[in-house]
Design an enzyme around this catalytic site. Structure first.
Site, PDB file in Angstrom:
ATOM      1  N   HIS A   4       0.865  -1.205   0.000  1.00 30.97           N
ATOM      2  CA  HIS A   4       0.000   0.000   0.000  1.00 30.97           C
ATOM      3  C   HIS A   4       0.892   1.242   0.000  1.00 30.97           C
ATOM      4  O   HIS A   4       1.499   1.576   1.017  1.00 30.97           O
ATOM      5  CB  HIS A   4      -0.896   0.008   1.248  1.00 30.97           C
ATOM      6  CG  HIS A   4      -1.815   1.189   1.322  1.00 30.97           C
ATOM      7  ND1 HIS A   4      -3.135   1.070   1.708  1.00 30.97           N
ATOM      8  CD2 HIS A   4      -1.642   2.505   1.073  1.00 30.97           C
ATOM      9  CE1 HIS A   4      -3.708   2.263   1.672  1.00 30.97           C
ATOM     10  NE2 HIS A   4      -2.809   3.157   1.306  1.00 30.97           N
ATOM     11  N   HIS A   8       1.411   5.457  -1.761  1.00 36.15           N
ATOM     12  CA  HIS A   8       0.981   6.579  -2.610  1.00 36.15           C
ATOM     13  C   HIS A   8       2.226   7.139  -3.288  1.00 36.15           C
ATOM     14  O   HIS A   8       3.096   7.699  -2.618  1.00 36.15           O
ATOM     15  CB  HIS A   8       0.317   7.672  -1.772  1.00 36.15           C
ATOM     16  CG  HIS A   8      -0.914   7.187  -1.084  1.00 36.15           C
ATOM     17  ND1 HIS A   8      -2.167   7.298  -1.631  1.00 36.15           N
ATOM     18  CD2 HIS A   8      -1.071   6.540   0.099  1.00 36.15           C
ATOM     19  CE1 HIS A   8      -3.054   6.748  -0.817  1.00 36.15           C
ATOM     20  NE2 HIS A   8      -2.425   6.277   0.242  1.00 36.15           N
ATOM     21  N   LYS A  24      -9.594  -0.483  -5.358  1.00 35.77           N
ATOM     22  CA  LYS A  24      -9.543   0.239  -4.087  1.00 35.77           C
ATOM     23  C   LYS A  24     -10.873   0.898  -3.798  1.00 35.77           C
ATOM     24  O   LYS A  24     -11.400   1.651  -4.619  1.00 35.77           O
ATOM     25  CB  LYS A  24      -8.456   1.317  -4.157  1.00 35.77           C
ATOM     26  CG  LYS A  24      -8.386   2.220  -2.940  1.00 35.77           C
ATOM     27  CD  LYS A  24      -7.862   1.480  -1.704  1.00 35.77           C
ATOM     28  CE  LYS A  24      -7.979   2.351  -0.463  1.00 35.77           C
ATOM     29  NZ  LYS A  24      -6.719   2.535   0.223  1.00 35.77           N
ATOM     30  N   HIS A  51     -10.370   1.186   2.263  1.00 36.76           N
ATOM     31  CA  HIS A  51     -10.138   2.217   3.275  1.00 36.76           C
ATOM     32  C   HIS A  51     -11.332   2.089   4.223  1.00 36.76           C
ATOM     33  O   HIS A  51     -12.428   2.516   3.900  1.00 36.76           O
ATOM     34  CB  HIS A  51     -10.076   3.606   2.627  1.00 36.76           C
ATOM     35  CG  HIS A  51      -9.779   4.686   3.625  1.00 36.76           C
ATOM     36  ND1 HIS A  51      -8.589   5.377   3.645  1.00 36.76           N
ATOM     37  CD2 HIS A  51     -10.508   5.158   4.664  1.00 36.76           C
ATOM     38  CE1 HIS A  51      -8.604   6.235   4.655  1.00 36.76           C
ATOM     39  NE2 HIS A  51      -9.759   6.123   5.278  1.00 36.76           N
ATOM     40  N   HIS A  69      -4.335  -0.363   6.082  1.00 34.65           N
ATOM     41  CA  HIS A  69      -3.875   0.455   7.220  1.00 34.65           C
ATOM     42  C   HIS A  69      -4.769   0.304   8.453  1.00 34.65           C
ATOM     43  O   HIS A  69      -5.413   1.232   8.905  1.00 34.65           O
ATOM     44  CB  HIS A  69      -3.716   1.935   6.844  1.00 34.65           C
ATOM     45  CG  HIS A  69      -4.785   2.504   5.955  1.00 34.65           C
ATOM     46  ND1 HIS A  69      -6.118   2.442   6.250  1.00 34.65           N
ATOM     47  CD2 HIS A  69      -4.694   3.163   4.787  1.00 34.65           C
ATOM     48  CE1 HIS A  69      -6.797   3.035   5.292  1.00 34.65           C
ATOM     49  NE2 HIS A  69      -5.965   3.473   4.385  1.00 34.65           N
ATOM     50  N   ASP A 121       1.536   2.750   3.500  1.00 35.27           N
ATOM     51  CA  ASP A 121       0.677   3.927   3.315  1.00 35.27           C
ATOM     52  C   ASP A 121       1.512   5.203   3.265  1.00 35.27           C
ATOM     53  O   ASP A 121       1.045   6.273   3.667  1.00 35.27           O
ATOM     54  CB  ASP A 121      -0.402   4.034   4.404  1.00 35.27           C
ATOM     55  CG  ASP A 121      -1.546   4.949   3.978  1.00 35.27           C
ATOM     56  OD1 ASP A 121      -1.646   5.273   2.776  1.00 35.27           O
ATOM     57  OD2 ASP A 121      -2.320   5.365   4.863  1.00 35.27           O
TER      58      ASP A 121
HETATM   59  O1  DOR Z   1      -3.267   9.738   5.563  1.00 35.93           O
HETATM   60  C1  DOR Z   1      -3.625   9.386   4.456  1.00 35.93           C
HETATM   61  N1  DOR Z   1      -3.117   9.935   3.342  1.00 35.93           N
HETATM   62  N2  DOR Z   1      -4.562   8.464   4.367  1.00 35.93           N
HETATM   63  C2  DOR Z   1      -5.117   8.122   3.190  1.00 35.93           C
HETATM   64  O2  DOR Z   1      -5.983   7.285   3.176  1.00 35.93           O
HETATM   65  C3  DOR Z   1      -4.709   8.812   1.953  1.00 35.93           C
HETATM   66  C4  DOR Z   1      -3.377   9.381   2.063  1.00 35.93           C
HETATM   67  C5  DOR Z   1      -3.052  10.382   0.965  1.00 35.93           C
HETATM   68  O3  DOR Z   1      -3.297  10.067  -0.199  1.00 35.93           O
HETATM   69  O4  DOR Z   1      -2.529  11.443   1.283  1.00 35.93           O
HETATM   70 ZN    ZN Z   2      -3.330   5.109   1.661  1.00 33.20          ZN
END
Ligand code: DOR
Ligand code: ZN
Length: 345
Positions: free
Chosen positions: A14, A16, A100, A137, A175, A248
């Protein structure tokens, strides 16, 4: 006492990676430590089609540093209007590894998310049929629910009924942040697993609020009471194949975090393995680290184990106050701290 640890190369289930200049700045950190990663689709606009996922995958690969050996695994962002045939086509073509589910309004770029799980019944049925993983999520977003209860209420109102309805569906509860979440995943069938972030193993909600408001400790789902952190540490280090690594890592420019309305997300990619390993050592569970980091995830997703190896050594690892990114800075998790293990290669 072990001074060096060599394990099968891990994956991040997971992450980003963003896009454009931010992608260029962060992808090397993930590719340095991990062989593969499940890449979140919450771009603006979100990745909702096979074509968009292929194009995004190409941009990720193009942004990799020359020496990197890294495979991005793409996900499809579910909306109220997702076409089950698009999902099937993407999965069968090997473009989508998972879908997702963002409840609308739950977090960064989730406005196009699903407003009611009933709206995607046909997509979920198709996924159950083809054995495709649903990454969730797990938070409800109703204004009447306290933010610290969002995960527990999601289990009651959404996830438990969903799994009663579609008991074959493969679900990764992303998460995980609560004792209720740990208990739910432990008691569910083998088709339900969870990822756990380094931050939810290290910090409870005091880290955000004691001695001043600390925006760099803010992510979603938010860190909760100490008992929840302890439940997560027990789960992660238990050896159970239901729990695996998912950072995450969610970079936001320093000024977007240090703001009157700061963004949610913790950037932990640069020292992710060092951070996790510190927890396993504190819990006297170094023997369980390889399973959590490198074996349980591929087993759940039905993917081969990585053949490479990585080594960490017991040595001070000073985490910088900031990491340069394009024309801004990112404040990494553990900024200014010294961790006790260091990733070698
Ligand atoms: O803290 C987070 N940031 N939780 C999420 O689910 C998304 C992520 C983000 O994309 O910044
Ligand atoms: Zn995330």
């Amino acid at each position: 006492m072990t001074d060096s640890l060599t394990i099968r190369r891990p994956d991040d289930w997971h992450v980003h990676l963003r896009d454009g200049a931010m992608l260029e700045a962060v992808v090397g950190h993930t590719a340095r430590q991990f062989a593969r990663a499940i890449v979140m689709p919450n771009l603006s606009p979100p990745v909702t089609t096979v074509a968009a996922a292929e194009a995004y995958r190409d941009r990720i690969v193009a942004a990799l540093p020359g020496e990197a050996d890294f495979t991005p695994l793409m996900t499809c962002y579910l909306t109220n209007n997702t076409d089950p045939e698009e999902v099937r086509r993407g999965f069968e073509a090997g473009v989508f590894t998972a879908c997702k589910l963002y409840p609308a309004g739950a977090t960064t770029n989730s406005d196009s998310g699903v407003t009611d799980i009933g709206n995607i019944r046909d997509v979920l049925e198709t996924m159950a049929e083809i054995g495709m993983v649903l990454c969730v999520h797990g938070e409800v977003t109703h204004a009447d629910i306290d933010i610290f209860d969002r995960e527990a209420v999601f289990i009651e109102r959404v996830l438990a009924p969903l799994l009663n309805d579609l008991p074959q569906l493969k679900v990764v509860f992303e998460h995980l942040t609560s004792e209720e979440g740990v208990q739910f995943v432990e008691s569910a069938g083998a088709n339900v697993a969870a990822t756990i972030t380094p931050q939810h193993l290290h910090i409870n909600r005091n880290a955000m609020l004691v001695g001043g408001m600390r925006p760099h400790a803010y992510c979603l789902p938010v860190a909760k009471r100490e008992k929840h952190r302890l439940a997560l540490r027990r789960a992660a280090t238990s050896g159970s194949a239901k729990f695996f690594l998912g950072t995450d890592s969610a970079p936001h420019a320093r000024e977007a975090k240090e703001s009157a309305c700061g963004c949610a997300g913790i950037f932990n990619a640069p020292f992710a393995l060092e951070s996790y390993l510190a927890v396993f050592e504190e819990e006297n569970a170094i023997d369980a680290f390889e399973g959590f980091a490198s074996e349980h995830g591929p087993a759940f997703y039905g993917l081969p184990l990585n053949e490479g190896r990585v080594t960490l050594e017991r040595a001070d690892c000073d985490v910088p106050e900031a990491v340069e990114a394009d024309d801004t800075q990112l404040v990494p998790f553990h900024a200014g701290e010294t961790l006790r293990w260091r990733f070698v290669a």
